[in-house]
Design an enzyme around this catalytic site. Structure first.
Site, short mmCIF file in Angstrom:
data_model
loop_
_atom_site.label_atom_id
_atom_site.label_comp_id
_atom_site.label_asym_id
_atom_site.label_seq_id
_atom_site.Cartn_x
_atom_site.Cartn_y
_atom_site.Cartn_z
N ALA A 127 0.87 -1.17 0.00
CA ALA A 127 0.00 0.00 0.00
C ALA A 127 0.91 1.22 0.00
O ALA A 127 2.07 1.14 0.41
CB ALA A 127 -0.87 -0.02 1.25
N GLY B 289 0.70 -5.08 0.93
CA GLY B 289 -0.48 -5.14 0.06
C GLY B 289 -0.20 -5.81 -1.27
O GLY B 289 -1.12 -6.31 -1.92
N GLU C 81 4.29 -5.25 7.60
CA GLU C 81 3.44 -4.27 8.30
C GLU C 81 3.77 -4.07 9.77
O GLU C 81 3.71 -2.95 10.27
CB GLU C 81 1.96 -4.65 8.16
CG GLU C 81 1.38 -4.45 6.77
CD GLU C 81 1.56 -5.65 5.85
OE1 GLU C 81 2.33 -6.56 6.20
OE2 GLU C 81 0.90 -5.67 4.79
N GLU D 153 -0.55 -9.36 -0.60
CA GLU D 153 -1.97 -9.58 -0.33
C GLU D 153 -2.81 -9.59 -1.60
O GLU D 153 -3.73 -10.40 -1.74
CB GLU D 153 -2.48 -8.53 0.67
CG GLU D 153 -1.88 -8.74 2.06
CD GLU D 153 -2.14 -7.57 3.00
OE1 GLU D 153 -1.70 -6.44 2.69
OE2 GLU D 153 -2.79 -7.78 4.03
N1 CO8 Z 1 4.61 3.18 -0.76
C1 CO8 Z 1 4.98 4.36 -1.30
N2 CO8 Z 1 6.12 4.52 -2.00
C2 CO8 Z 1 6.91 3.45 -2.14
C3 CO8 Z 1 6.57 2.19 -1.61
C4 CO8 Z 1 5.35 2.08 -0.89
N3 CO8 Z 1 4.92 0.93 -0.37
N4 CO8 Z 1 7.54 1.30 -1.92
C5 CO8 Z 1 8.46 1.99 -2.62
N5 CO8 Z 1 8.08 3.28 -2.77
C6 CO8 Z 1 8.78 4.35 -3.47
C7 CO8 Z 1 9.99 4.83 -2.67
O1 CO8 Z 1 9.60 5.73 -1.66
C8 CO8 Z 1 10.83 5.43 -3.74
O2 CO8 Z 1 10.33 6.72 -4.03
P1 CO8 Z 1 11.36 7.97 -4.18
O3 CO8 Z 1 12.18 7.63 -5.39
O4 CO8 Z 1 10.44 9.15 -4.38
O5 CO8 Z 1 12.14 8.00 -2.93
C9 CO8 Z 1 10.56 4.57 -4.96
O6 CO8 Z 1 9.35 3.88 -4.67
C10 CO8 Z 1 11.66 3.54 -5.18
O7 CO8 Z 1 11.85 2.83 -3.99
P2 CO8 Z 1 13.29 2.66 -3.27
O8 CO8 Z 1 14.19 3.80 -3.64
O9 CO8 Z 1 13.05 2.43 -1.81
O10 CO8 Z 1 13.83 1.33 -3.99
P3 CO8 Z 1 14.81 0.26 -3.38
O11 CO8 Z 1 15.17 -0.64 -4.50
O12 CO8 Z 1 15.91 0.91 -2.63
O13 CO8 Z 1 13.92 -0.56 -2.32
C11 CO8 Z 1 11.96 -1.73 -1.52
C12 CO8 Z 1 12.83 -1.32 -2.75
C13 CO8 Z 1 12.71 -2.74 -0.67
C14 CO8 Z 1 10.70 -2.36 -2.09
C15 CO8 Z 1 11.62 -0.47 -0.69
O14 CO8 Z 1 11.12 0.54 -1.57
C16 CO8 Z 1 10.63 -0.71 0.38
O15 CO8 Z 1 10.96 -1.25 1.43
N6 CO8 Z 1 9.34 -0.28 0.15
C17 CO8 Z 1 8.30 -0.40 1.13
C18 CO8 Z 1 7.81 -1.81 1.21
C19 CO8 Z 1 6.75 -1.98 2.27
O16 CO8 Z 1 7.00 -1.78 3.46
N7 CO8 Z 1 5.56 -2.34 1.85
C20 CO8 Z 1 4.46 -2.57 2.74
C21 CO8 Z 1 3.67 -1.32 2.90
S1 CO8 Z 1 2.45 -1.50 4.16
C22 CO8 Z 1 1.18 -2.32 3.38
O17 CO8 Z 1 1.24 -2.70 2.25
C23 CO8 Z 1 -0.03 -2.50 4.23
C24 CO8 Z 1 -1.20 -3.10 3.48
C25 CO8 Z 1 -2.44 -2.94 4.29
C26 CO8 Z 1 -2.80 -1.51 4.42
C27 CO8 Z 1 -4.14 -1.23 4.96
C28 CO8 Z 1 -4.53 0.17 4.47
C29 CO8 Z 1 -5.34 0.93 5.27
#
Ligand code: CO8
Length: 259
Positions: free
Chosen positions: A64, A109, A132, A112
């Site tokens: 998400a 997500g 999460e 999921e």
């Molecule tokens: N949300 C928003 N932006 C994201 C997300 C995300 N989940 N994942 C990556 N991005 C963005 C980064 O912020 C970055 O943006 P910017 O260039 O502007 O800084 C761009 O994508 C590229 O990402 P990275 O530079 O971080 O790329 P890396 O190769 O270094 O890392 C990863 C890749 C490992 C995937 C890393 O981006 C990461 O850890 N992302 C987050 C993953 C995560 O924690 N996902 C779970 C989110 S929580 C969730 O899904 C809950 C679901 C239920 C929600 C219920 C809702 C109410």
């Protein structure tokens, strides 16, 4: 649609989540668009299988959208979770078969939404995790419910409590991924599987899907009763007549028409 791409060809719809700058993270707008797109596809008789994938070669869906969630209050969080619930339920229960072509990160997500699909095919570079609890929340798009149903309670708890990221082979080993293929072949392999499915009676496939889904939510006897009822329903269809007649006539070619 600002965040999705849709291509329909030869009975297969490919829906691509297209936010590559954010590794295809799901924001509210994308979830609403997905819900609408799935409703439209469900009405189409010319689509028998839907393949869901992410744009680019790095990420399926990185979760998400954290930049949206970070400022959400409890009401906003619930609204977002309900948008996802509506879209994911469509993937899970629509009459078409849904295949997730997991082409990279499937996190939170992302894992999921893949689990809401009927089948998951992972590329060799795919990575799965439920991060999460490390963000101070819990899986909110079905992870606490669908992951244990797919991989068992113990493994689901380990993945959710540790937030460990697993690779495609481990996902395959524990039953989260149905198969693992090279990234360059991912869409073709999914389409190959789709063609095998489309060679069967699409109506029978949709009833089998309904029986499996409903059966997992009830006791065995109720599930078996439902199966018997739906089995009976197929005897009223042209496809059952065609399928069985072709067998009796030792005829390979079958012309299924129901859907
Ligand atoms: N949300 C928003 N932006 C994201 C997300 C995300 N989940 N994942 C990556 N991005 C963005 C980064 O912020 C970055 O943006 P910017 O260039 O502007 O800084 C761009 O994508 C590229 O990402 P990275 O530079 O971080 O790329 P890396 O190769 O270094 O890392 C990863 C890749 C490992 C995937 C890393 O981006 C990461 O850890 N992302 C987050 C993953 C995560 O924690 N996902 C779970 C989110 S929580 C969730 O899904 C809950 C679901 C239920 C929600 C219920 C809702 C109410």
């Amino acid at each position: 649609m600002n965040n999705l791409l849709l291509e329909v060809e030869n009975g297969i719809a490919v829906v691509t989540i297209n936010r590559p700058k954010y590794l295809n993270a799901l924001n509210s707008e994308t979830l609403a668009e997905l819900s609408e797109c799935l409703s439209d596809i469900e009405k189409r008789d010319d689509v028998k299988v839907l393949i869901l994938t992410g744009s680019g070669e790095k990420s399926f869906v990185a979760g998400a959208d954290i930049s949206e969630m970070v400022n959400n209050d409890a009401i906003g969080g619930r609204k977002m979770a309900l948008l996802a619930k509506a879209a994911f339920e469509k993937l899970e229960n629509m009459r078409q078969v849904t295949i997730a072509a997991v082409n990279g990160f499937a996190l939170g997500g992302g894992c999921e939404i893949a689990m809401a699909c009927d089948i998951r095919v992972a590329s060799e570079n795919a990575k799965f995790a439920q991060p999460e609890v490390g963000l101070g929340t819990i899986p909110g798009f079905g992870g606490t419910q669908r992951l244990p149903r797919l991989v068992g309670k113990g493994r689901a708890k380990e993945l959710i409590f540790t937030t460990d990221m697993i690779d495609a082979q481990e996902a395959y080993r524990i039953g989260l991924a149905n198969k693992v293929v090279p990234l360059a072949e991912l869409l073709d392999k999914c389409k190959e599987m789709a063609k095998k499915i489309m060679a069967q009676s699409s109506y029978a496939v949709s009833l089998a899907k309904a029986a499996i889904n409903a059966g997992l939510d009830v006791d065995l006897n109720s599930g078996l009763k439902l199966e018997a009822d739906l089995f009976g329903v197929t005897f009223a269809t042209a496809d059952k007549k065609e399928g069985m007649t072709a067998f009796v006539e030792k005829r390979k070619e079958k012309k299924f028409t129901d859907f």
